[in-house]
Motif scaffolding. Structure first.
Motif, PDB file in Angstrom:
ATOM      1  N   GLY A 160      11.040  -2.489   8.589  1.00 52.58           N
ATOM      2  CA  GLY A 160      10.121  -3.485   9.124  1.00 52.58           C
ATOM      3  C   GLY A 160       8.675  -3.207   8.760  1.00 52.58           C
ATOM      4  N   THR A 161       8.259  -1.932   8.805  1.00 44.54           N
ATOM      5  CA  THR A 161       6.872  -1.590   8.486  1.00 44.54           C
ATOM      6  C   THR A 161       6.747  -0.669   7.279  1.00 44.54           C
ATOM      7  OG1 THR A 161       6.950   0.263  10.054  1.00 44.54           O
ATOM      8  CG2 THR A 161       6.116  -1.857  10.877  1.00 44.54           C
ATOM      9  N   ILE A 162       7.793   0.107   6.986  1.00 44.02           N
ATOM     10  CA  ILE A 162       7.761   1.055   5.859  1.00 44.02           C
ATOM     11  C   ILE A 162       8.999   0.849   4.996  1.00 44.02           C
ATOM     12  CG2 ILE A 162       7.850   3.478   5.180  1.00 44.02           C
ATOM     13  CD1 ILE A 162       5.187   2.826   6.331  1.00 44.02           C
ATOM     14  N   SER A 163       8.790   0.774   3.691  1.00 44.68           N
ATOM     15  CA  SER A 163       9.896   0.722   2.733  1.00 44.68           C
ATOM     16  C   SER A 163       9.816   1.938   1.830  1.00 44.68           C
ATOM     17  CB  SER A 163       9.846  -0.560   1.909  1.00 44.68           C
ATOM     18  OG  SER A 163      10.082  -1.689   2.727  1.00 44.68           O
ATOM     19  N   THR A 164      10.985   2.464   1.460  1.00 42.18           N
ATOM     20  CA  THR A 164      11.044   3.674   0.647  1.00 42.18           C
ATOM     21  C   THR A 164      11.848   3.416  -0.618  1.00 42.18           C
ATOM     22  OG1 THR A 164      10.888   5.042   2.633  1.00 42.18           O
ATOM     23  CG2 THR A 164      11.714   6.104   0.643  1.00 42.18           C
ATOM     24  N   SER A 196       6.936   5.935  -0.112  1.00 44.17           N
ATOM     25  CA  SER A 196       7.010   5.041   1.039  1.00 44.17           C
ATOM     26  C   SER A 196       5.787   4.138   1.022  1.00 44.17           C
ATOM     27  CB  SER A 196       7.050   5.842   2.347  1.00 44.17           C
ATOM     28  OG  SER A 196       8.273   6.550   2.460  1.00 44.17           O
ATOM     29  N   TYR A 197       6.024   2.848   1.203  1.00 45.96           N
ATOM     30  CA  TYR A 197       4.976   1.840   1.143  1.00 45.96           C
ATOM     31  C   TYR A 197       4.940   1.035   2.436  1.00 45.96           C
ATOM     32  CZ  TYR A 197       3.246   2.065  -3.657  1.00 45.96           C
ATOM     33  OH  TYR A 197       2.613   2.457  -4.810  1.00 45.96           O
ATOM     34  N   GLY A 198       3.760   0.534   2.753  1.00 48.38           N
ATOM     35  CA  GLY A 198       3.595  -0.329   3.911  1.00 48.38           C
ATOM     36  C   GLY A 198       2.364  -1.199   3.722  1.00 48.38           C
ATOM     37  N   ASP A 199       1.927  -1.834   4.799  1.00 49.17           N
ATOM     38  CA  ASP A 199       0.699  -2.620   4.795  1.00 49.17           C
ATOM     39  C   ASP A 199      -0.275  -1.908   5.718  1.00 49.17           C
ATOM     40  OD1 ASP A 199      -1.379  -4.430   5.266  1.00 49.17           O
ATOM     41  OD2 ASP A 199      -0.072  -6.172   5.064  1.00 49.17           O
ATOM     42  N   LEU A 200      -1.279  -1.240   5.131  1.00 50.36           N
ATOM     43  CA  LEU A 200      -2.188  -0.434   5.936  1.00 50.36           C
ATOM     44  C   LEU A 200      -2.963  -1.270   6.960  1.00 50.36           C
ATOM     45  CD1 LEU A 200      -3.527   2.047   3.236  1.00 50.36           C
ATOM     46  CD2 LEU A 200      -2.021   2.568   5.153  1.00 50.36           C
ATOM     47  N   ASP A 201      -3.174  -2.548   6.674  1.00 51.60           N
ATOM     48  CA  ASP A 201      -3.845  -3.406   7.653  1.00 51.60           C
ATOM     49  C   ASP A 201      -2.988  -3.565   8.907  1.00 51.60           C
ATOM     50  OD1 ASP A 201      -6.159  -3.849   6.178  1.00 51.60           O
ATOM     51  OD2 ASP A 201      -5.291  -5.549   5.106  1.00 51.60           O
ATOM     52  N   GLY A 211     -17.014   0.201 -12.320  1.00 51.83           N
ATOM     53  CA  GLY A 211     -17.586  -0.408 -11.127  1.00 51.83           C
ATOM     54  C   GLY A 211     -16.571  -0.939 -10.135  1.00 51.83           C
ATOM     55  N   ARG A 212     -15.289  -0.790 -10.425  1.00 48.11           N
ATOM     56  CA  ARG A 212     -14.256  -1.268  -9.511  1.00 48.11           C
ATOM     57  C   ARG A 212     -14.316  -0.479  -8.207  1.00 48.11           C
ATOM     58  NH1 ARG A 212      -9.096  -0.116  -7.748  1.00 48.11           N
ATOM     59  NH2 ARG A 212      -7.428  -1.687  -7.966  1.00 48.11           N
ATOM     60  N   GLU A 213     -14.249  -1.192  -7.088  1.00 47.12           N
ATOM     61  CA  GLU A 213     -14.278  -0.532  -5.794  1.00 47.12           C
ATOM     62  C   GLU A 213     -12.924   0.146  -5.526  1.00 47.12           C
ATOM     63  OE1 GLU A 213     -16.800   0.024  -4.119  1.00 47.12           O
ATOM     64  OE2 GLU A 213     -18.278  -1.545  -4.504  1.00 47.12           O
ATOM     65  N   PRO A 214     -12.920   1.193  -4.724  1.00 50.76           N
ATOM     66  CA  PRO A 214     -11.668   1.907  -4.455  1.00 50.76           C
ATOM     67  C   PRO A 214     -10.712   1.107  -3.591  1.00 50.76           C
ATOM     68  CG  PRO A 214     -13.426   2.757  -3.068  1.00 50.76           C
ATOM     69  CD  PRO A 214     -14.071   1.791  -4.031  1.00 50.76           C
ATOM     70  N   ASP A 215      -9.420   1.335  -3.793  1.00 48.53           N
ATOM     71  CA  ASP A 215      -8.379   0.747  -2.956  1.00 48.53           C
ATOM     72  C   ASP A 215      -7.233   1.756  -2.906  1.00 48.53           C
ATOM     73  OD1 ASP A 215      -7.092   0.539  -5.403  1.00 48.53           O
ATOM     74  OD2 ASP A 215      -6.583  -1.572  -5.196  1.00 48.53           O
ATOM     75  N   PRO A 216      -6.177   1.484  -2.132  1.00 54.74           N
ATOM     76  CA  PRO A 216      -5.108   2.477  -2.014  1.00 54.74           C
ATOM     77  C   PRO A 216      -4.461   2.878  -3.338  1.00 54.74           C
ATOM     78  CG  PRO A 216      -4.967   0.948  -0.184  1.00 54.74           C
ATOM     79  CD  PRO A 216      -6.016   0.400  -1.118  1.00 54.74           C
ATOM     80  N   ILE A 217      -4.272   1.925  -4.267  1.00 53.19           N
ATOM     81  CA  ILE A 217      -3.658   2.269  -5.547  1.00 53.19           C
ATOM     82  C   ILE A 217      -4.570   3.183  -6.361  1.00 53.19           C
ATOM     83  CG2 ILE A 217      -2.876   1.350  -7.772  1.00 53.19           C
ATOM     84  CD1 ILE A 217      -0.854   0.896  -5.585  1.00 53.19           C
ATOM     85  N   ASP A 238       0.812  -1.216   0.000  1.00 53.15           N
ATOM     86  CA  ASP A 238       0.000   0.000   0.000  1.00 53.15           C
ATOM     87  C   ASP A 238       0.852   1.275   0.000  1.00 53.15           C
ATOM     88  OD1 ASP A 238      -2.350  -1.581   0.281  1.00 53.15           O
ATOM     89  OD2 ASP A 238      -1.914  -1.759   2.427  1.00 53.15           O
ATOM     90  N   PRO A 239       0.554   2.213  -0.901  1.00 49.69           N
ATOM     91  CA  PRO A 239       1.228   3.504  -0.841  1.00 49.69           C
ATOM     92  C   PRO A 239       0.840   4.246   0.431  1.00 49.69           C
ATOM     93  CG  PRO A 239      -0.594   3.579  -2.394  1.00 49.69           C
ATOM     94  CD  PRO A 239      -0.456   2.148  -1.970  1.00 49.69           C
ATOM     95  N   VAL A 240       1.821   4.804   1.101  1.00 48.26           N
ATOM     96  CA  VAL A 240       1.580   5.627   2.285  1.00 48.26           C
ATOM     97  C   VAL A 240       1.838   7.095   1.941  1.00 48.26           C
ATOM     98  CG1 VAL A 240       2.324   6.096   4.656  1.00 48.26           C
ATOM     99  CG2 VAL A 240       2.153   3.727   3.846  1.00 48.26           C
ATOM    100  N   ALA A 241       2.948   7.340   1.265  1.00 49.65           N
ATOM    101  CA  ALA A 241       3.267   8.689   0.800  1.00 49.65           C
ATOM    102  C   ALA A 241       3.984   8.566  -0.536  1.00 49.65           C
ATOM    103  CB  ALA A 241       4.148   9.421   1.806  1.00 49.65           C
ATOM    104  N   LEU A 242       3.599   9.409  -1.474  1.00 47.74           N
ATOM    105  CA  LEU A 242       4.230   9.384  -2.797  1.00 47.74           C
ATOM    106  C   LEU A 242       4.317  10.815  -3.302  1.00 47.74           C
ATOM    107  CD1 LEU A 242       3.399   6.816  -5.618  1.00 47.74           C
ATOM    108  CD2 LEU A 242       4.192   9.131  -6.084  1.00 47.74           C
TER     109      LEU A 242
END
Length: 270
Positions: free
Chosen positions: A83-87, A105-110, A182-188, A55-59
């Protein structure tokens, strides 16, 4: 089922950190492809690079030249795999011409937590069926912005005066938003949503293509299914440029994405 949006942001791996993508003409606006669409393509390649942090966190992206339909190459350079964020740094080129350079920066929002607590207030907008669909846009706008066919947007009735020559002058646009397929929204997809509405300068009576110089997006949570509410606002036009602040709220009333971009002031319809 494969949605149109997923097909059109798809990337193919060439090597460990290099990808190719076919950029679709349906996302053209003015003299190039929509900046939000390009962010989703770029963001999809980064997602492939870090499958455990999807998941994108900041771009933050700089647009160096106008992208065109056709093949593009994306190169990813991991800078830190935490561990939680990769850049990473990322670039998109076409025929050797640099189009976009970005840091993300990417992570897993869950795993990062899906709670949203905010003092911000969601936009006040009438129900969907009381708003104005984008199919009512002036023909000259549809001509320079075929990407509007990719969305189902329902504009606040008070924010469409520009379409009949009576902009409000407040510098604000607000609309309900869904992808047309009709695609539901997601982080991308939120990376596209933050740049989907017409330039907010339309509400100031300044209409036309507004090329993005820089865009920074923050994804705060995974959006709930259903309609999104998108609000764009500006407070300053200076030096032939303007800033555009965006908020994206999901169907659960949560602020799930924010962005700010600097863009060139439109020079009129072409």
């Amino acid at each position: 089922m494969t949605f149109e949006f997923d097909r059109q942001i798809a990337v193919s791996r060439e090597s460990k950190h290099a990808y190719t993508a076919d950029l679709y003409p349906g996302w053209v606006v003015g003299g190039g492809l929509n900046g939000g669409y390009l962010l989703s393509v770029l963001g999809n390649a980064i997602k492939r690079t870090f499958p455990d942090k999807p998941d994108p966190v900041a771009l933050s992206a700089y647009y160096l030249s106008a992208s065109k339909p056709g093949q593009a190459r994306i190169e990813i350079e991991p800078l830190r795999d935490g561990g939680t964020i990769s850049t990473v740094s990322a670039s998109l080129t076409q025929d050797g011409v640099a189009r976009i350079t970005a840091l993300a920066s990417y992570g897993d929002l869950d795993k990062l937590g899906d709670d949203v607590g905010t003092t911000a207030e969601p936009p006040s907008i009438p129900p969907v069926d009381e708003c104005v669909p984008n199919t009512f846009a002036p023909p000259e706008l549809l001509k320079i912005a075929p990407l509007m066919q990719r969305f189902d947007m329902r504009f606040h009735p008070q924010h469409v005066g520009w379409a009949v020559g009576s902009p409000s002058g407040r510098g604000e646009l607000c609309a309900w938003f869904k992808l047309a397929d009709g695609r539901e929204p997601d982080p991308i997809s939120l990376l596209t949503v933050v740049d989907a509405l017409p330039p907010v300068t339309f509400d100031l009576g300044v209409i036309g293509w507004a090329p993005t110089i820089e865009l920074t997006a923050h994804v705060r949570a995974k959006p709930a299914p259903g309609w999104l509410t998108v609000r764009h606002a500006t407070r300053n036009l200076a030096g032939g440029m303007f800033e555009e602040d965006c908020e994206v709220w999901d169907s659960a009333g949560r602020l799930v994405a924010q962005s700010r971009q600097l863009a060139r002031q439109p020079r009129g319809m072409r």
